[in-house]
Design an enzyme around this catalytic site. Sequence first.
Site: not given
Length: 352
Positions: A36, A131
């Site tokens: 990414k 998260r």
Amino acid sequence: MSNPRLQIDSIKIAENAALLIKMLKPLSIDVVPVTKVFMGHPVIARLLIDAGATTLADSRIENVERMRRAGIKVPIMLIRTPMLSQVEQVVLNCNVSLNTELSTIQALSSTAKKLGVFHQVIIMVELGDLREGVMPDDLIKIIKETRSLPHISLKGIGANLTCRYGIAPDHHNMAFLAKIASEIETKFQLKLDIISGGNSANLLWAFSSDNINRVNQLRLGESIYFGVEALKKRCIIGAHTDTVKLIAEVIESNRKPSMPWGKRHKNAFGEQYETTNRGDVDQAILALGRQDVDPQGLISPQGLSIVSSSSDHIVIESTDTPLQIGQEIEFKIDYVGLLSAMTSPYVNKYFT
């Protein structure tokens, strides 16, 4: 070469990937490189595969599609929970995805059935960083529902730590993840192929003497690209830490006062900070700004310091020789800086 520019040493990145794959293999941990930060750049994807990676991972479907268009055929894992609006793209381009929501898995199932393919899922478990992740008490229910869905294959479970609150992967939470995996296998009479323990912050745990359990996969980005583990930023022995440089060009250089004058308000970014009068200083301006890179991700060369930044400019001071117009300044860059610089269309990217 055009400025500003990133200079990316492909050979060193490939050597880091091969090193980590080799180091973790005796621990029965597979390395899944995460692409990414390089936006799924095909150059990076190919060198990771050449280094020994058999699966790649990314958080953005657009990056995965970029790799597929470039002919990358290895399995790819989507590491951010899919958006409902992108389930068809996910099923078409990703072999496996990390998931936390049953409604999303149901949508993946429906789409996979329509397309006549199977899609693999890994259910993420919440281990304290708050998260993504299913709460442990809810895990059995979501796994039961997932296993009943057509064209969906439960590949394993996983976890992510450190990214939000900095919760460290350690023997306790990794053992808990392994324990949950064993309980799932016993209850449902199945074998989980993957227990995906986390990211580059897991390396201190992985290389400790008491790490042996069932975690068999790590999703690594920062450690491959910068040669450091992500928890305490310690260098990995034998890895390269000088893989990426950012070069910017001087467009103004003057001797100026260090103290502004006039009535002061907040700057263009809503900031207001105190300054001290240090007399006149050698100040230079670079053709590089916050639209190009997060300045906090830059490490200045010796004798130079970043003192402020705006959209299009970074102001630096020199304690040595004044800088010259057109002079190139070479910065080391960290993960935060690279993430922003790679995303900016104004920063040129050169692979060597």
